[in-house]
Write a protein that holds these residues in place. Structure first.
Motif, mmCIF file in Angstrom:
data_model
loop_
_atom_site.group_PDB
_atom_site.id
_atom_site.type_symbol
_atom_site.label_atom_id
_atom_site.label_comp_id
_atom_site.label_asym_id
_atom_site.label_seq_id
_atom_site.Cartn_x
_atom_site.Cartn_y
_atom_site.Cartn_z
ATOM 1 N N GLY A 38 -4.046 12.113 12.158
ATOM 2 C CA GLY A 38 -5.419 11.904 12.583
ATOM 3 C C GLY A 38 -6.317 11.272 11.542
ATOM 4 N N LYS A 39 -5.797 11.016 10.335
ATOM 5 C CA LYS A 39 -6.596 10.418 9.269
ATOM 6 C C LYS A 39 -6.059 9.020 8.932
ATOM 7 C CE LYS A 39 -7.951 14.765 7.085
ATOM 8 N NZ LYS A 39 -7.981 15.539 5.815
ATOM 9 N N PRO A 40 -6.944 8.079 8.633
ATOM 10 C CA PRO A 40 -6.480 6.721 8.302
ATOM 11 C C PRO A 40 -5.608 6.724 7.047
ATOM 12 C CG PRO A 40 -8.823 6.726 8.799
ATOM 13 C CD PRO A 40 -8.411 8.162 8.677
ATOM 14 N N THR A 66 4.891 5.200 19.720
ATOM 15 C CA THR A 66 4.712 4.066 18.809
ATOM 16 C C THR A 66 3.232 3.896 18.509
ATOM 17 O OG1 THR A 66 6.657 2.923 19.678
ATOM 18 C CG2 THR A 66 5.085 1.604 18.445
ATOM 19 N N VAL A 67 2.910 3.650 17.239
ATOM 20 C CA VAL A 67 1.534 3.376 16.838
ATOM 21 C C VAL A 67 1.495 2.061 16.074
ATOM 22 C CG1 VAL A 67 0.869 5.804 16.746
ATOM 23 C CG2 VAL A 67 1.775 4.699 14.691
ATOM 24 N N GLY A 68 0.410 1.337 16.242
ATOM 25 C CA GLY A 68 0.245 0.076 15.545
ATOM 26 C C GLY A 68 -0.652 0.231 14.324
ATOM 27 N N ALA A 69 -0.922 -0.885 13.653
ATOM 28 C CA ALA A 69 -1.742 -0.870 12.441
ATOM 29 C C ALA A 69 -2.697 -2.044 12.455
ATOM 30 C CB ALA A 69 -0.862 -0.923 11.194
ATOM 31 N N GLU A 70 -3.893 -1.810 11.940
ATOM 32 C CA GLU A 70 -4.847 -2.897 11.744
ATOM 33 C C GLU A 70 -4.491 -3.612 10.447
ATOM 34 O OE1 GLU A 70 -8.756 -1.310 11.753
ATOM 35 O OE2 GLU A 70 -8.679 -0.665 13.862
ATOM 36 N N VAL A 71 -4.694 -4.922 10.408
ATOM 37 C CA VAL A 71 -4.301 -5.703 9.239
ATOM 38 C C VAL A 71 -5.430 -6.628 8.821
ATOM 39 C CG1 VAL A 71 -3.210 -7.449 10.691
ATOM 40 C CG2 VAL A 71 -2.567 -7.279 8.287
ATOM 41 N N GLU A 72 -5.571 -6.814 7.520
ATOM 42 C CA GLU A 72 -6.522 -7.765 6.954
ATOM 43 C C GLU A 72 -5.935 -8.324 5.668
ATOM 44 O OE1 GLU A 72 -10.162 -5.991 5.646
ATOM 45 O OE2 GLU A 72 -9.198 -4.113 5.076
ATOM 46 N N ARG A 73 -6.323 -9.536 5.326
ATOM 47 C CA ARG A 73 -5.803 -10.154 4.114
ATOM 48 C C ARG A 73 -6.428 -9.518 2.880
ATOM 49 N NH1 ARG A 73 -2.794 -14.730 4.519
ATOM 50 N NH2 ARG A 73 -2.650 -15.691 6.585
ATOM 51 N N THR A 74 -5.637 -9.497 1.794
ATOM 52 C CA THR A 74 -6.111 -8.961 0.527
ATOM 53 C C THR A 74 -5.424 -9.728 -0.601
ATOM 54 O OG1 THR A 74 -6.404 -6.908 -0.754
ATOM 55 C CG2 THR A 74 -4.296 -7.215 0.334
ATOM 56 N N PRO A 75 -6.045 -9.841 -1.774
ATOM 57 C CA PRO A 75 -5.396 -10.561 -2.883
ATOM 58 C C PRO A 75 -4.062 -9.928 -3.254
ATOM 59 C CG PRO A 75 -7.724 -10.233 -3.336
ATOM 60 C CD PRO A 75 -7.417 -9.414 -2.120
ATOM 61 N N PHE A 90 -1.681 8.179 12.344
ATOM 62 C CA PHE A 90 -0.588 8.837 13.050
ATOM 63 C C PHE A 90 -1.145 10.025 13.844
ATOM 64 C CE2 PHE A 90 1.297 6.838 9.307
ATOM 65 C CZ PHE A 90 2.334 6.120 9.873
ATOM 66 N N PRO A 91 -0.780 10.151 15.104
ATOM 67 C CA PRO A 91 -1.374 11.193 15.937
ATOM 68 C C PRO A 91 -0.826 12.593 15.689
ATOM 69 C CG PRO A 91 0.217 9.928 17.203
ATOM 70 C CD PRO A 91 0.096 9.253 15.874
ATOM 71 N N ARG A 92 0.367 12.684 15.130
ATOM 72 C CA ARG A 92 0.952 14.021 14.949
ATOM 73 C C ARG A 92 1.871 14.054 13.735
ATOM 74 N NH1 ARG A 92 4.350 14.669 20.367
ATOM 75 N NH2 ARG A 92 2.267 14.140 21.161
ATOM 76 N N LYS A 93 2.251 15.282 13.365
ATOM 77 C CA LYS A 93 3.131 15.477 12.218
ATOM 78 C C LYS A 93 4.540 15.006 12.533
ATOM 79 C CE LYS A 93 0.722 19.573 10.452
ATOM 80 N NZ LYS A 93 0.886 20.998 10.073
ATOM 81 N N GLY A 94 5.321 14.819 11.463
ATOM 82 C CA GLY A 94 6.718 14.434 11.621
ATOM 83 C C GLY A 94 7.065 13.199 10.809
ATOM 84 N N ARG A 95 8.283 12.743 10.961
ATOM 85 C CA ARG A 95 8.774 11.551 10.269
ATOM 86 C C ARG A 95 8.609 10.342 11.177
ATOM 87 N NH1 ARG A 95 12.124 12.271 5.901
ATOM 88 N NH2 ARG A 95 13.243 10.363 6.437
ATOM 89 N N TRP A 96 7.904 9.345 10.667
ATOM 90 C CA TRP A 96 7.644 8.127 11.427
ATOM 91 C C TRP A 96 8.340 6.947 10.742
ATOM 92 C CZ3 TRP A 96 4.418 7.757 15.857
ATOM 93 C CH2 TRP A 96 3.814 8.962 16.232
ATOM 94 N N ALA A 97 9.185 6.266 11.480
ATOM 95 C CA ALA A 97 9.873 5.085 10.949
ATOM 96 C C ALA A 97 8.893 3.922 10.898
ATOM 97 C CB ALA A 97 11.071 4.730 11.820
ATOM 98 N N LEU A 98 8.969 3.128 9.827
ATOM 99 C CA LEU A 98 8.093 1.975 9.653
ATOM 100 C C LEU A 98 8.887 0.683 9.815
ATOM 101 C CD1 LEU A 98 5.711 2.733 6.622
ATOM 102 C CD2 LEU A 98 5.181 2.773 9.069
ATOM 103 N N ARG A 99 8.348 -0.237 10.611
ATOM 104 C CA ARG A 99 8.957 -1.546 10.787
ATOM 105 C C ARG A 99 7.880 -2.611 10.610
ATOM 106 N NH1 ARG A 99 12.425 1.350 10.208
ATOM 107 N NH2 ARG A 99 14.342 1.681 11.423
ATOM 108 N N LEU A 100 8.230 -3.661 9.870
ATOM 109 C CA LEU A 100 7.308 -4.769 9.646
ATOM 110 C C LEU A 100 7.887 -6.024 10.275
ATOM 111 C CD1 LEU A 100 5.231 -5.665 6.596
ATOM 112 C CD2 LEU A 100 6.843 -7.372 7.389
#
Length: 203
Positions: A38-40, A66-75, A90-100
């Motif tokens: 629940g926290k960014p 599945t949850v998505g992500a906001e993206v912005e450019r950075t140096p 992330f809405p709940r506890k547990g192990r979340w796999a990350l894919r890019l």
């Protein structure tokens, strides 16, 4: 075969493994804090050795959720790299796999533990299905005491030699070959004793 050609061939053998160790890769950098539901959660991704770096996308998956992500450019911290900052919740506890996803390439990062005491770690990933990924390249991205990025630790580093040993082996073999050629050449050179008579010239 001329000695100079032999030296060039040996140098090519030494450089070949190093050249094969390059390729598009992504570096994930995370803050040194736990990830809470629940926290960014913010992290950065740098795309390296992309001819035209696309704007990537990151998803987190746990089961059918599945949850998505906001993206912005950075140096970026590395010359020539493209930097991006992501924010996920992330809405709940547990192990979340990350894919890019970067264009047609897909990268897999270690699962993030949400709601636990395990800190996420920085990581270097090569495209899924690429030659470097099949060789086990990539792994946890460590930093030295001065805070400067150090080399990634291959996934199989604890069990044996990884592909990062190949460039070093090539240099050692090339050095041994050059030394052997040099020794052979020196044996063929015969020095004329001081004061020895010279063969009279004809004519």
């Amino acid at each position: 075969m001329k000695r100079s050609l032999v030296v060039l061939l040996l140098a090519g053998l030494a450089l070949a493994p190093a050249a094969s160790a390059k390729g598009p890769h992504a570096i994930l950098t995370t803050p040194r804090e736990t990830v809470e539901p629940g926290k960014p959660w913010q992290f950065t991704v740098e795309l390296n050795e992309f001819r035209h770096p696309p704007v990537p996308a990151v998803i987190g998956r746990r089961g059918a959720r599945t949850v998505g992500a906001e993206v912005e450019r950075t140096p970026a911290s590395i010359d020539g790299a493209a930097g991006f900052r992501f924010t996920m919740i992330f809405p709940r506890k547990g192990r979340w796999a990350l894919r890019l996803f970067a264009g047609k390439r897909r990268f897999a990062f270690p699962a993030v533990v949400v709601g636990g005491a395990v800190l996420p770690r920085d990581y270097v990933a090569f495209p899924v299905g690429s030659e470097m990924a099949r060789q086990g390249a990539g792994g946890v991205w460590t930093t030295d005491e001065a805070g400067e990025p150090a080399a990634p630790v291959p996934a199989e580093a604890e069990g044996g030699m990884g592909p990062w040993v190949l460039p070093l082996l090539g240099v050692v073999l090339a050095g041994a070959g050059v030394a052997a050629v040099t020794r052979r050449g020196s044996r063929r050179v015969r020095r004329r004793p001081t004061g020895a008579a010279r063969r009279p010239s004809r004519g």
